[in-house]
Design a protein around this motif. Sequence first.
Motif, short mmCIF file in Angstrom:
data_model
loop_
_atom_site.label_atom_id
_atom_site.label_comp_id
_atom_site.label_asym_id
_atom_site.label_seq_id
_atom_site.Cartn_x
_atom_site.Cartn_y
_atom_site.Cartn_z
N ILE A 166 0.84 -1.43 -0.04
CA ILE A 166 -0.06 0.02 0.16
C ILE A 166 0.75 1.24 -0.07
O ILE A 166 0.13 2.34 -0.23
CB ILE A 166 -0.93 0.11 1.19
N LEU A 167 2.15 1.38 0.07
CA LEU A 167 2.94 2.47 0.31
C LEU A 167 3.31 3.18 -0.77
O LEU A 167 3.43 4.49 -1.20
CB LEU A 167 4.21 2.08 1.23
N THR A 168 4.10 2.51 -1.89
CA THR A 168 4.74 2.92 -3.16
C THR A 168 4.44 2.50 -4.32
O THR A 168 3.53 1.37 -4.30
CB THR A 168 6.36 2.90 -2.85
N GLU A 169 4.91 2.84 -5.38
CA GLU A 169 4.66 2.37 -6.44
C GLU A 169 5.50 1.10 -6.87
O GLU A 169 5.13 0.18 -7.94
CB GLU A 169 5.12 3.50 -7.64
N HIS A 170 6.18 0.67 -6.05
CA HIS A 170 7.30 -0.54 -5.93
C HIS A 170 6.44 -1.60 -5.04
O HIS A 170 7.15 -2.81 -5.12
CB HIS A 170 8.50 -0.23 -5.49
N SER A 171 5.65 -1.23 -4.19
CA SER A 171 5.02 -2.26 -3.19
C SER A 171 4.51 -3.45 -3.96
O SER A 171 4.83 -4.74 -3.29
CB SER A 171 3.89 -1.38 -2.57
N GLU A 172 3.71 -3.36 -4.89
CA GLU A 172 3.36 -4.40 -5.66
C GLU A 172 4.33 -5.40 -6.34
O GLU A 172 4.54 -6.66 -5.96
CB GLU A 172 2.28 -4.29 -6.83
N ASN A 173 5.39 -4.85 -7.14
CA ASN A 173 6.41 -5.46 -7.32
C ASN A 173 7.28 -6.32 -6.43
O ASN A 173 7.79 -7.71 -6.68
CB ASN A 173 7.46 -4.80 -8.51
N THR A 174 7.54 -5.74 -5.41
CA THR A 174 8.45 -6.30 -4.18
C THR A 174 7.59 -7.58 -3.87
O THR A 174 8.27 -8.47 -3.41
CB THR A 174 8.76 -5.38 -3.17
N ALA A 175 6.25 -7.23 -3.81
CA ALA A 175 5.45 -8.41 -3.09
C ALA A 175 5.41 -9.65 -4.03
O ALA A 175 5.56 -10.68 -3.52
CB ALA A 175 3.91 -7.87 -2.72
N ILE A 176 5.45 -9.36 -5.28
CA ILE A 176 5.44 -10.47 -6.20
C ILE A 176 6.56 -11.14 -6.28
O ILE A 176 7.02 -12.24 -6.12
CB ILE A 176 5.25 -9.57 -7.86
N ALA A 177 8.03 -10.14 -6.03
CA ALA A 177 9.14 -10.88 -5.70
C ALA A 177 9.31 -11.94 -4.53
O ALA A 177 9.79 -12.89 -4.57
CB ALA A 177 10.57 -9.86 -5.64
N GLY A 178 8.48 -11.44 -3.53
CA GLY A 178 8.26 -12.30 -2.23
C GLY A 178 7.73 -13.60 -2.55
O GLY A 178 8.24 -14.50 -2.18
N ARG A 179 6.85 -13.51 -3.39
CA ARG A 179 5.94 -14.87 -3.90
C ARG A 179 6.93 -15.45 -4.88
O ARG A 179 6.70 -16.78 -4.55
CB ARG A 179 4.63 -14.60 -4.37
N THR A 180 7.64 -14.80 -5.66
CA THR A 180 8.60 -15.48 -6.36
C THR A 180 9.70 -16.41 -5.61
O THR A 180 9.91 -17.50 -5.99
CB THR A 180 9.48 -14.70 -7.42
N ALA A 181 9.87 -15.85 -4.62
CA ALA A 181 11.13 -16.49 -3.71
C ALA A 181 10.44 -17.76 -3.01
O ALA A 181 10.82 -18.75 -2.63
CB ALA A 181 11.54 -15.62 -2.67
N ALA A 182 8.97 -17.30 -2.59
CA ALA A 182 8.27 -18.49 -1.87
C ALA A 182 8.05 -19.79 -2.76
O ALA A 182 7.96 -20.78 -2.15
CB ALA A 182 6.87 -18.12 -1.49
N GLU A 183 8.09 -19.45 -4.00
CA GLU A 183 7.93 -20.73 -4.81
C GLU A 183 9.15 -21.69 -4.77
O GLU A 183 8.87 -22.79 -5.15
CB GLU A 183 7.70 -20.31 -6.39
N GLN A 184 10.34 -20.97 -4.22
CA GLN A 184 11.60 -22.04 -4.05
C GLN A 184 11.66 -22.22 -2.68
O GLN A 184 12.57 -22.76 -2.16
CB GLN A 184 12.74 -21.26 -4.62
N ASP A 185 10.66 -21.87 -1.79
CA ASP A 185 10.51 -22.34 -0.28
C ASP A 185 11.68 -21.32 0.34
O ASP A 185 12.34 -21.99 1.45
CB ASP A 185 10.63 -23.57 0.04
N LEU A 186 11.74 -20.10 -0.20
CA LEU A 186 12.80 -19.19 0.26
C LEU A 186 12.45 -17.91 0.57
O LEU A 186 12.93 -16.94 0.75
CB LEU A 186 13.98 -19.16 -0.74
N PHE A 187 11.08 -17.88 1.05
CA PHE A 187 10.62 -16.59 1.31
C PHE A 187 11.26 -15.68 2.53
O PHE A 187 11.32 -14.51 2.25
CB PHE A 187 9.01 -16.92 1.57
N TRP A 188 11.31 -16.50 3.72
CA TRP A 188 11.87 -16.01 4.78
C TRP A 188 13.18 -15.54 4.52
O TRP A 188 13.72 -14.49 5.30
CB TRP A 188 11.78 -16.87 5.79
N GLU A 189 13.99 -16.24 3.78
CA GLU A 189 15.51 -15.75 3.46
C GLU A 189 15.34 -14.48 2.65
O GLU A 189 16.31 -13.54 2.91
CB GLU A 189 16.14 -16.97 2.87
N PHE A 190 14.61 -14.60 1.76
CA PHE A 190 14.34 -13.45 0.83
C PHE A 190 13.77 -12.02 1.68
O PHE A 190 14.08 -10.83 1.55
CB PHE A 190 13.35 -13.45 -0.23
N TYR A 191 12.88 -12.37 2.44
CA TYR A 191 12.28 -11.40 3.37
C TYR A 191 13.30 -10.48 4.23
O TYR A 191 13.29 -9.45 4.36
CB TYR A 191 11.38 -11.96 4.30
#
Length: 230
Positions: free
Chosen positions: A112-137
């Motif tokens: 909800i904060l910036t124009e980049h918020s959605e893209n960074t959230a997508i990147a988090g989900r991309t990392a989650a697909e490799q079971d690496l969300f918390w490392e990416f977090y």
Amino acid sequence: MRSRPWKVIAIGAIVVALLAIGAAIGARNDSDSNSATNSRSAEGAQQLADLARRGDNDPFAIGDVDAPIVIIEYADFTCPYCSAFAVETFPTLFEKYIEPGHVRLEWRDTPILTEHSENTAIAGRTAAEQDLFWEFYHRMFEHTLAGSKDYSRDTLIGVAGKVNGMDIDEFTASLDAPALADAVRREGAESQSLGVTAVPTFIVGNEVLQGAQPIYVFEQILDEQLGEDN
């Protein structure tokens, strides 16, 4: 009940939002002891507890699925206050409560904060697909806490490259996956429908806490709730 020095969102107001009858979230009054308010607060506490997903093998959750308390973190990767929690508070929370099995932490996209918020959230989900969300977090929030405003595609790939075991080719390809973008938008809309309009917001068991609070705030709430469970 003793008063607390930090800002806590009204449990009752969250419930009202959940029931879609249009009340805004307000400040909780710890001194209110009338029976109607107490009843509403008890109902609110249960509604908050019901928001926990407790899904097996959920890549967006860390900690025992059967932990007595679930913390739900509504956050945005471009948020400096969210990054302060991740870098400064999370390590102690993990060591003292999550790793021993007392607490489970669940993430919710709230872009909800910036124009980049959605893209960074997508990147988090991309990392989650490799079971690496918390490392990416952690790597993503280290980047934000350092004060960078650069969230370009190349930068996100660079952050992912710091995560041990990340397949960068797979990560890069998944950044364009429509399904991940749709998932981010759905969860973001769900977060806002619950009345979450500021990040970070935490549901800590049966209380709602806003802002990058220091670890002692989480400790006091968690210790109280864990004591009640014993």
